[in-house]
Design an enzyme around this catalytic site. Structure first.
Site, PDB file in Angstrom:
ATOM      1  N   TYR A 137     -64.615  31.694 -43.624  1.00 36.13           N
ATOM      2  CA  TYR A 137     -63.567  31.708 -44.647  1.00 36.13           C
ATOM      3  C   TYR A 137     -62.290  31.175 -43.982  1.00 36.13           C
ATOM      4  CZ  TYR A 137     -60.822  33.947 -48.431  1.00 36.13           C
ATOM      5  OH  TYR A 137     -59.971  34.197 -49.473  1.00 36.13           O
ATOM      6  N   ARG A 155     -56.398  20.719 -54.244  1.00 38.17           N
ATOM      7  CA  ARG A 155     -55.391  21.425 -53.424  1.00 38.17           C
ATOM      8  C   ARG A 155     -56.146  22.430 -52.566  1.00 38.17           C
ATOM      9  NH1 ARG A 155     -54.999  26.192 -52.204  1.00 38.17           N
ATOM     10  NH2 ARG A 155     -53.969  27.360 -53.837  1.00 38.17           N
ATOM     11  N   LYS A 191     -65.864  31.235 -50.333  1.00 42.21           N
ATOM     12  CA  LYS A 191     -65.480  32.318 -51.260  1.00 42.21           C
ATOM     13  C   LYS A 191     -66.733  33.085 -51.691  1.00 42.21           C
ATOM     14  CE  LYS A 191     -60.971  31.562 -51.878  1.00 42.21           C
ATOM     15  NZ  LYS A 191     -59.871  32.519 -51.841  1.00 42.21           N
ATOM     16  N   GLU A 198     -60.814  27.692 -58.286  1.00 43.99           N
ATOM     17  CA  GLU A 198     -60.256  27.827 -56.941  1.00 43.99           C
ATOM     18  C   GLU A 198     -59.679  26.503 -56.455  1.00 43.99           C
ATOM     19  OE1 GLU A 198     -60.604  31.074 -55.288  1.00 43.99           O
ATOM     20  OE2 GLU A 198     -59.000  30.096 -54.187  1.00 43.99           O
ATOM     21  N   ASP A 199     -58.483  26.562 -55.950  1.00 43.33           N
ATOM     22  CA  ASP A 199     -57.847  25.428 -55.278  1.00 43.33           C
ATOM     23  C   ASP A 199     -57.765  24.165 -56.142  1.00 43.33           C
ATOM     24  OD1 ASP A 199     -57.571  27.297 -53.337  1.00 43.33           O
ATOM     25  OD2 ASP A 199     -58.504  26.144 -51.733  1.00 43.33           O
ATOM     26  N   ASP A 214     -58.243  32.247 -59.250  1.00 41.92           N
ATOM     27  CA  ASP A 214     -57.983  33.118 -58.105  1.00 41.92           C
ATOM     28  C   ASP A 214     -56.611  32.858 -57.489  1.00 41.92           C
ATOM     29  OD1 ASP A 214     -58.616  34.912 -56.013  1.00 41.92           O
ATOM     30  OD2 ASP A 214     -59.225  33.237 -54.744  1.00 41.92           O
ATOM     31  N   ASP A 215     -56.209  31.580 -57.414  1.00 40.22           N
ATOM     32  CA  ASP A 215     -54.933  31.264 -56.757  1.00 40.22           C
ATOM     33  C   ASP A 215     -53.744  31.777 -57.558  1.00 40.22           C
ATOM     34  OD1 ASP A 215     -55.925  29.657 -54.458  1.00 40.22           O
ATOM     35  OD2 ASP A 215     -56.815  28.543 -56.105  1.00 40.22           O
ATOM     36  N   ASN A 218     -51.935  29.130 -46.233  1.00 33.70           N
ATOM     37  CA  ASN A 218     -53.132  28.911 -45.412  1.00 33.70           C
ATOM     38  C   ASN A 218     -53.365  27.420 -45.197  1.00 33.70           C
ATOM     39  OD1 ASN A 218     -53.901  31.701 -45.419  1.00 33.70           O
ATOM     40  ND2 ASN A 218     -54.564  31.441 -47.529  1.00 33.70           N
TER      41      ASN A 218
HETATM   42  N1  LIG Z   1     -52.691  34.201 -49.041  1.00 34.27           N
HETATM   43  C1  LIG Z   1     -53.313  33.932 -50.156  1.00 34.27           C
HETATM   44  O1  LIG Z   1     -54.121  34.720 -50.663  1.00 34.27           O
HETATM   45  C2  LIG Z   1     -53.049  32.629 -50.861  1.00 34.27           C
HETATM   46  C3  LIG Z   1     -53.461  32.473 -52.185  1.00 34.27           C
HETATM   47  C4  LIG Z   1     -53.196  31.275 -52.842  1.00 34.27           C
HETATM   48  C5  LIG Z   1     -52.544  30.257 -52.180  1.00 34.27           C
HETATM   49  N2  LIG Z   1     -52.190  30.439 -50.884  1.00 34.27           N
HETATM   50  C6  LIG Z   1     -51.523  29.359 -50.148  1.00 34.27           C
HETATM   51  O2  LIG Z   1     -50.296  29.057 -50.750  1.00 34.27           O
HETATM   52  C7  LIG Z   1     -49.971  27.699 -50.539  1.00 34.27           C
HETATM   53  C8  LIG Z   1     -49.505  27.106 -51.852  1.00 34.27           C
HETATM   54  O3  LIG Z   1     -50.515  27.152 -52.828  1.00 34.27           O
HETATM   55  P1  LIG Z   1     -50.209  26.651 -54.318  1.00 34.27           P
HETATM   56  O4  LIG Z   1     -51.471  26.648 -55.068  1.00 34.27           O
HETATM   57  O5  LIG Z   1     -49.082  27.384 -54.909  1.00 34.27           O
HETATM   58  O6  LIG Z   1     -49.755  25.147 -54.005  1.00 34.27           O
HETATM   59  P2  LIG Z   1     -48.920  24.162 -54.863  1.00 34.27           P
HETATM   60  O7  LIG Z   1     -49.117  22.817 -54.288  1.00 34.27           O
HETATM   61  O8  LIG Z   1     -49.218  24.388 -56.317  1.00 34.27           O
HETATM   62  O9  LIG Z   1     -47.390  24.610 -54.622  1.00 34.27           O
HETATM   63  C9  LIG Z   1     -46.678  24.431 -53.436  1.00 34.27           C
HETATM   64  C10 LIG Z   1     -45.201  24.712 -53.728  1.00 34.27           C
HETATM   65  O10 LIG Z   1     -44.483  24.727 -52.514  1.00 34.27           O
HETATM   66  C11 LIG Z   1     -43.285  23.965 -52.677  1.00 34.27           C
HETATM   67  N3  LIG Z   1     -42.852  23.412 -51.392  1.00 34.27           N
HETATM   68  C12 LIG Z   1     -43.378  22.364 -50.716  1.00 34.27           C
HETATM   69  N4  LIG Z   1     -42.654  22.130 -49.603  1.00 34.27           N
HETATM   70  C13 LIG Z   1     -41.677  23.068 -49.562  1.00 34.27           C
HETATM   71  C14 LIG Z   1     -40.623  23.340 -48.663  1.00 34.27           C
HETATM   72  N5  LIG Z   1     -40.442  22.593 -47.569  1.00 34.27           N
HETATM   73  N6  LIG Z   1     -39.807  24.364 -48.941  1.00 34.27           N
HETATM   74  C15 LIG Z   1     -39.977  25.120 -50.043  1.00 34.27           C
HETATM   75  N7  LIG Z   1     -40.971  24.910 -50.934  1.00 34.27           N
HETATM   76  C16 LIG Z   1     -41.801  23.891 -50.693  1.00 34.27           C
HETATM   77  C17 LIG Z   1     -43.654  22.891 -53.663  1.00 34.27           C
HETATM   78  O11 LIG Z   1     -42.497  22.341 -54.288  1.00 34.27           O
HETATM   79  C18 LIG Z   1     -44.524  23.681 -54.627  1.00 34.27           C
HETATM   80  O12 LIG Z   1     -43.704  24.332 -55.556  1.00 34.27           O
HETATM   81  C19 LIG Z   1     -51.206  27.063 -49.921  1.00 34.27           C
HETATM   82  O13 LIG Z   1     -51.018  26.918 -48.545  1.00 34.27           O
HETATM   83  C20 LIG Z   1     -52.303  28.075 -50.158  1.00 34.27           C
HETATM   84  O14 LIG Z   1     -53.259  28.058 -49.122  1.00 34.27           O
HETATM   85  C21 LIG Z   1     -52.419  31.594 -50.217  1.00 34.27           C
HETATM   86  O1  LIG Z   2     -58.618  30.681 -49.526  1.00 37.79           O
HETATM   87  C1  LIG Z   2     -57.815  31.530 -49.109  1.00 37.79           C
HETATM   88  O2  LIG Z   2     -57.904  32.002 -47.963  1.00 37.79           O
HETATM   89  C2  LIG Z   2     -56.741  32.098 -49.978  1.00 37.79           C
HETATM   90  C3  LIG Z   2     -56.312  31.253 -51.113  1.00 37.79           C
HETATM   91  O3  LIG Z   2     -57.263  31.181 -52.136  1.00 37.79           O
HETATM   92  C4  LIG Z   2     -55.810  29.896 -50.745  1.00 37.79           C
HETATM   93  O4  LIG Z   2     -56.009  28.972 -51.526  1.00 37.79           O
HETATM   94  O5  LIG Z   2     -55.171  29.780 -49.698  1.00 37.79           O
HETATM   95 MG   LIG Z   3     -57.462  29.353 -53.065  1.00 42.11          MG
END
Ligand SMILES: NC(=O)c1ccc[n+]([C@@H]2O[C@H](COP(=O)([O-])OP(=O)(O)OC[C@H]3O[C@@H](n4cnc5c(N)ncnc54)[C@H](O)[C@@H]3O)[C@@H](O)[C@H]2O)c1
Ligand SMILES: O=C(O)C[C@H](O)C(=O)O
Ligand SMILES: [Mg+2]
Length: 599
Positions: A126, A179, A197, A268-269, A291-292, A442
């Site tokens: 993962y 993404r 997942k 997802e993603d 999920d996101d 991530n």
């Molecule tokens: N920990 C978790 O469970 C979890 C869950 C979902 C997503 N994520 C992570 O979150 C991140 C974003 O996912 P998402 O689906 O929202 O992506 P996304 O592409 O939809 O959104 C990214 C956002 O970040 C902003 N951004 C980009 N560069 C920036 C900067 N320098 N300063 C401030 N903001 C900035 C963009 O304008 C956009 O609004 C990914 O890395 C993903 O892996 C983590």
């Molecule tokens: O995949 C993960 O570890 C969490 C989340 O769904 C992500 O997109 O980053």
């Molecule tokens: Mg995800």
């Protein structure tokens, strides 16, 4: 909140002597040895070898499951030793390869080692290693896993879906690869995410691996590097857009529903515009969730509530917390929406309190109503500049942190290092006695800061969480605890709870119940030490609790229809403890079962 009963980890069930029920197999001889679902390698007993035409196809000695398990772990440990000192990427991919080979050969043994060693293996199958696997997927590809529906399959999906060999499918994870974590558009290579997942679904929720289906919707890629790569395995065309894109997803969803009307589809993603659009389009028609948006929101809300408790404050103080969210994508906006709903509930329905305490920043800085081309999904969280006292449209992270002195700084930007030294140092001036830093992006390189950076610049009294795992930090006289704020704590329970309730749809209330149960899992003592989430070692217990909460909400919301022999009336009459036990007893557990040949 419900009282949580904690059970011993699954380890105690290792190698029980009870014989599981028989399993029907329609194959014989080498076909069985080449089917990872039935294959037991050298573990086939002699009588079974006779029954199934395997005698002579294996070396004569029968090796027990326990012995096979130890043998695998020994080879894993040797690999670790032999790769010591090599580059991290090389070591991680080597570990992924050895696990993947076992997955391809013998699923029962694979899932047993995964469940028993989940803390050690989750970072490989993962996040974060799965990101590396996706980046290198075309070169790593050996055997197919899951299904691929491409732009070229339009009009064929209703029949293609029948190419999948299993008659029953409970859980599907679907991506279009647009993404992948914080790594961007990886096209067809994103299939690694649904696979990872679903491995977590098996390990954490005990979904039967014969009833899972990872799916890639390959609608092209806009990644120029991949389009030029001679090894790229996906459709070489730019991504479909607009109606053309949606018609492919529509056709897939209808095909799935036609064959497995009760299957749950986890999106997802997907890039933000399609994440929101598909959730809106399908959530009333099919049993699905994103999920996101939803899983992440629930996990973050549990962490935010934990942060309030960690300050020794009552939960109602959540209304007073100033929270800066960096990243206005599907994840960041999902978190804000759920947090605002929580505030609204706590404050008796007034949505206005929410606006003053939350600040949203994207790549163009602080989001205000003055922004031209403001994304409609971000509109509810845009600040009115009149309320900002000195901050203006587009203010940087450091400007906002210095001015607002937030209780929580939460990153979902996908950009590594956005919480730099200056930003983290500014968090020392936070209005909170225990400032919280959530670097949730991530994989690891995309985290807004590392655990060491957070503790050394923002101070030792912080609460820290990251999306990818980091080691705890040695602070000399104490430990800087690292929490993993990852949606893995919720999606398995959302999926399993929905399945066992027989709900036709997944409502916001079901996700909220899941989040609240996760929040209440931790004791006050733990939370005060900065431990906001349970250890991944007890992920099955967490999932049993979360799944039970989802069932409870599905019943209350009149979504539940029952599952198998358990009807709606029985579900409705179950106590909370009974519901947890019902979920737990429906978790599949990997054991060799006697194989019975049937033509
Ligand atoms: N920990 C978790 O469970 C979890 C869950 C979902 C997503 N994520 C992570 O979150 C991140 C974003 O996912 P998402 O689906 O929202 O992506 P996304 O592409 O939809 O959104 C990214 C956002 O970040 C902003 N951004 C980009 N560069 C920036 C900067 N320098 N300063 C401030 N903001 C900035 C963009 O304008 C956009 O609004 C990914 O890395 C993903 O892996 C983590
Ligand atoms: O995949 C993960 O570890 C969490 C989340 O769904 C992500 O997109 O980053
Ligand atoms: Mg995800």
């Amino acid at each position: 909140m419900w009282k949580v009963v904690r059970f011993a980890a699954s380890r105690s069930r290792k190698f029980s002597t009870a014989i599981p029920g028989p399993c029907k197999v329609h194959k014989r001889g080498t076909d069985i040895l080449h089917d990872p679902w039935f294959n037991k390698d050298t573990g086939f007993p002699i009588t079974e070898r006779d029954r199934l035409g395997l005698r002579g196809l294996l070396p004569p000695r029968v090796i027990s499951f326990e012995h096979q398990y130890d043998r695998f772990m020994d080879s894993y440990r040797s690999l670790e030793k032999n790769t010591e000192g090599q580059a991290d990427k090389f070591v991680s991919l080597s570990k992924w390869r050895i696990l993947n080979r076992l997955h391809d050969r013998n699923e029962i043994l694979y899932y047993r080692v995964l469940i028993d060693n989940i803390k050690e293996f989750a970072p490989i199958i993962y996040t974060p290693t799965v990101g590396l696997v996706c980046e290198n997927y075309s070169g790593l590809f050996r055997r197919p896993r899951g299904m691929y529906f491409s732009a070229k399959d339009k009009g064929e999906m209703m029949s293609m879906i029948y190419n999948w060999p299993a008659d029953e499918v409970d859980m599907i994870v679907l991506t279009d690869g647009s993404r992948i974590l914080g790594l961007g558009d990886l096209g067809v290579q994103g299939i690694g995410i649904p696979i990872g997942k679903l491995d977590m679904y098996v390990a954490a929720a005990g979904i039967n691996p014969r009833k899972i289906l990872p799916v890639m919707l390959d609608v092209g890629t806009n990644n120029e590097k991949l389009l030029k790569d001679p090894l790229y395995l996906g459709v070489r065309q730019p991504r479909l857009e607009g109606e053309e894109y949606l018609s492919i997803v529509d056709e897939f969803m209808e095909a799935v529903h036609a064959r497995w009307p009760k299957a749950i589809v986890q999106f997802e993603d997907f890039q933000m515009k399609w994440a929101f659009e598909t959730l809106k389009r399908y959530r009333e028609r099919f049993c699905m969730f994103n999920d996101d948006i939803q899983g992440t929101a629930g996990v973050a809300l549990a962490g935010l509530l934990g942060t309030v408790r960690s300050q020794g404050r009552p939960l109602s103080d959540f209304l007073k917390q100033k929270i800066v969210v960096v990243g206005a994508g599907s994840a960041g906006l999902g978190v804000l929406k759920m947090a605002v709903q929580a505030v609204s509930r706590m404050s008796g329905g007034s949505g206005t309190a929410a606006n003053s305490q939350f600040f949203l920043i994207d790549k163009n800085g602080l989001v205000t109503t003055e922004r031209s081309n403001l994304d409609p999904a971000a509109v509810p969280f845009a600040k009115n500049p009149r309320d900002l006292e000195g901050l203006t449209e587009g203010a940087s992270v450091i400007e906002v942190v210095k001015k607002v002195k937030p209780h929580v700084l939460l990153g979902l930007s996908g950009v590594g290092g956005v919480f730099d030294k200056e930003v983290l140092k500014a968090m020392r001036e936070s209005a909170s006695t225990k400032p919280a830093i959530f670097a949730m992006s991530n994989p690891t390189v995309n985290a807004e800061c590392t655990a060491i950076e957070a503790f050394s610049h923002a101070g030792e009294n912080i609460v820290f969480a990251s999306g990818s795992p980091f080691d705890n930090v040695d602070l000399g006289n104490q430990v800087g605890h690292v929490n993993q704020a990852n949606n893995m704590y919720l999606f398995p329970g959302i999926g399993l709870g929905t399945l066992l309730s027989g709900a036709r749809h997944i409502t916001d209330e079901m996700v909220r119940a899941a989040a609240e149960r996760l929040a209440s899992y931790m004791t006050d003592e733990e939370v005060q030490k900065g431990i906001l989430y349970p250890s991944i070692d007890c992920i099955r217990n967490v999932t049993a609790e979360v799944g039970a909460a989802v069932i409870g909400a599905a019943v209350a919301e009149k979504q539940a229809e029952g599952h198998g022999d358990v009807g709606l009336r029985e579900l409705a009459n179950m106590s909370k403890e009974d519901t947890v036990e019902y979920v737990r007893s429906n978790m599949w557990y990997p054991e060799y079962c006697p194989l019975v040949h049937e033509k």
